[in-house]
Design a protein around this motif. Structure first.
Motif, mmCIF file in Angstrom:
data_model
loop_
_atom_site.group_PDB
_atom_site.id
_atom_site.type_symbol
_atom_site.label_atom_id
_atom_site.label_comp_id
_atom_site.label_asym_id
_atom_site.label_seq_id
_atom_site.Cartn_x
_atom_site.Cartn_y
_atom_site.Cartn_z
ATOM 1 N N LEU A 74 0.832 -1.201 0.000
ATOM 2 C CA LEU A 74 0.000 0.000 0.000
ATOM 3 C C LEU A 74 0.870 1.255 0.000
ATOM 4 O O LEU A 74 0.629 2.191 -0.759
ATOM 5 C CB LEU A 74 -0.942 0.005 1.202
ATOM 6 C CG LEU A 74 -1.815 1.234 1.383
ATOM 7 C CD1 LEU A 74 -2.783 1.403 0.216
ATOM 8 C CD2 LEU A 74 -2.595 1.141 2.693
ATOM 9 N N THR A 75 1.893 1.266 0.821
ATOM 10 C CA THR A 75 2.808 2.408 0.884
ATOM 11 C C THR A 75 3.501 2.613 -0.459
ATOM 12 O O THR A 75 3.621 3.746 -0.934
ATOM 13 C CB THR A 75 3.844 2.205 2.005
ATOM 14 O OG1 THR A 75 3.147 2.107 3.257
ATOM 15 C CG2 THR A 75 4.846 3.338 2.065
ATOM 16 N N ARG A 77 2.396 1.731 -3.454
ATOM 17 C CA ARG A 77 1.407 2.255 -4.415
ATOM 18 C C ARG A 77 1.144 3.735 -4.170
ATOM 19 O O ARG A 77 1.050 4.527 -5.110
ATOM 20 C CB ARG A 77 0.095 1.467 -4.319
ATOM 21 C CG ARG A 77 0.110 0.163 -5.068
ATOM 22 C CD ARG A 77 -1.279 -0.429 -5.230
ATOM 23 N NE ARG A 77 -2.040 -0.549 -4.007
ATOM 24 C CZ ARG A 77 -2.038 -1.597 -3.185
ATOM 25 N NH1 ARG A 77 -1.299 -2.635 -3.461
ATOM 26 N NH2 ARG A 77 -2.778 -1.593 -2.102
ATOM 27 N N GLN A 78 1.021 4.123 -2.903
ATOM 28 C CA GLN A 78 0.779 5.523 -2.583
ATOM 29 C C GLN A 78 1.968 6.397 -2.989
ATOM 30 O O GLN A 78 1.786 7.494 -3.514
ATOM 31 C CB GLN A 78 0.473 5.692 -1.098
ATOM 32 C CG GLN A 78 -0.889 5.187 -0.713
ATOM 33 C CD GLN A 78 -1.135 5.232 0.795
ATOM 34 O OE1 GLN A 78 -0.200 5.258 1.595
ATOM 35 N NE2 GLN A 78 -2.396 5.228 1.182
ATOM 36 N N GLN A 79 3.176 5.918 -2.766
ATOM 37 C CA GLN A 79 4.359 6.683 -3.143
ATOM 38 C C GLN A 79 4.466 6.809 -4.665
ATOM 39 O O GLN A 79 4.826 7.866 -5.181
ATOM 40 C CB GLN A 79 5.617 6.051 -2.560
ATOM 41 C CG GLN A 79 5.718 6.233 -1.058
ATOM 42 C CD GLN A 79 6.878 5.460 -0.444
ATOM 43 O OE1 GLN A 79 7.435 4.550 -1.040
ATOM 44 N NE2 GLN A 79 7.226 5.824 0.788
ATOM 45 N N GLY A 81 1.954 6.744 -6.762
ATOM 46 C CA GLY A 81 0.899 7.686 -7.127
ATOM 47 C C GLY A 81 1.302 9.120 -6.845
ATOM 48 O O GLY A 81 1.050 10.023 -7.643
ATOM 49 N N GLU A 82 1.962 9.329 -5.726
ATOM 50 C CA GLU A 82 2.436 10.676 -5.358
ATOM 51 C C GLU A 82 3.464 11.176 -6.369
ATOM 52 O O GLU A 82 3.411 12.326 -6.807
ATOM 53 C CB GLU A 82 3.036 10.647 -3.946
ATOM 54 C CG GLU A 82 3.622 11.953 -3.483
ATOM 55 C CD GLU A 82 2.583 12.998 -3.130
ATOM 56 O OE1 GLU A 82 2.963 14.172 -2.973
ATOM 57 O OE2 GLU A 82 1.394 12.668 -3.028
ATOM 58 N N ARG A 106 -3.244 14.933 -1.317
ATOM 59 C CA ARG A 106 -3.290 14.040 -2.475
ATOM 60 C C ARG A 106 -3.892 14.679 -3.726
ATOM 61 O O ARG A 106 -4.406 14.002 -4.581
ATOM 62 C CB ARG A 106 -4.012 12.744 -2.112
ATOM 63 C CG ARG A 106 -3.298 12.013 -0.962
ATOM 64 C CD ARG A 106 -3.934 10.728 -0.625
ATOM 65 N NE ARG A 106 -3.710 9.812 -1.744
ATOM 66 C CZ ARG A 106 -4.400 8.711 -1.935
ATOM 67 N NH1 ARG A 106 -5.334 8.376 -1.108
ATOM 68 N NH2 ARG A 106 -4.143 7.930 -2.963
ATOM 69 N N ALA A 136 -4.902 12.121 -7.081
ATOM 70 C CA ALA A 136 -4.024 11.347 -6.218
ATOM 71 C C ALA A 136 -3.103 10.404 -6.977
ATOM 72 O O ALA A 136 -1.935 10.278 -6.651
ATOM 73 C CB ALA A 136 -4.863 10.560 -5.215
ATOM 74 N N SER A 137 -3.605 9.736 -8.019
ATOM 75 C CA SER A 137 -2.777 8.747 -8.710
ATOM 76 C C SER A 137 -1.883 9.372 -9.760
ATOM 77 O O SER A 137 -0.922 8.752 -10.196
ATOM 78 C CB SER A 137 -3.666 7.696 -9.375
ATOM 79 O OG SER A 137 -4.369 8.274 -10.471
#
Length: 179
Positions: A74-75, A77-79, A81-82, A106, A136-137
């Motif tokens: 999850l981290t 994927r979030q990074q 996306g960021e 985001r 966000a993505s």
């Protein structure tokens, strides 16, 4: 609530025992870092320290390992996306010199405004404006623009894909666009 850390760095949270069930323990894995993923707790009968330790190894550690892996994915994927959002926002801001950039949780909003009056001319203000929102993505952006209709239509036509069989497309206004 107590916290235990084993020799491998795995942490456990042990809440205070329930007075109505003193022989039962509820044990939670304490995941590293600031993760939003929570490892499911296990309930253990406190027959002996050896029995409780076996339950850690047999039941809790596999649950904690799976939750830690999910948290890491999850981290990541979030990074990603960021990074994609920042790249999309930088590209949009680079195409709009002098744009104002506003950061939100985001989201990034890029606002560009241009006074269309010739220098020194007085009268009502006419402004071309573009607002771009990078989500966000970062996989797409939303753009909102206000311009004179003829300028806007020409700008939108530049984004239109060419038709499959030919090089000309007919717009709804009856004009022919060539790509």
């Amino acid at each position: 609530m107590g916290r235990l850390v084993d020799g491998d760095g795995r942490a456990l949270r042990l809440p205070q025992p329930d007075d109505s069930h003193p022989d039962r323990l509820t044990i939670h894995a304490d995941l590293p870092g600031k993760t939003r993923t929570i490892a499911p707790p296990i309930g253990v009968t406190a027959r002996s320290a050896r029995h409780v330790a076996r339950q850690f190894t047999r039941r809790l550690y596999p649950l904690a390992a799976k939750a830690a892996q999910q948290a890491a994915e999850l981290t990541a994927r979030q990074q990603a996306g960021e990074r994609a959002r920042c790249a999309a926002a930088e590209a949009a801001a680079g195409a709009l010199p002098g744009a104002r950039i506003e950061e939100y949780y985001r989201r990034t909003r890029i606002i560009w405004q241009h006074d269309t009056r010739p220098p020194g001319q007085h009268g009502p203000v006419q402004v071309d404006s573009v607002t771009v929102l990078a989500g966000a993505s970062g996989e797409g952006v939303q753009a909102e623009t206000s311009r004179s209709p003829s300028t806007l239509i020409a700008m939108l036509a530049a984004f239109a894909p060419t038709s499959r069989g030919g090089k000309k497309r007919r717009s709804g206004a009856g004009s022919t666009l060539t790509n």
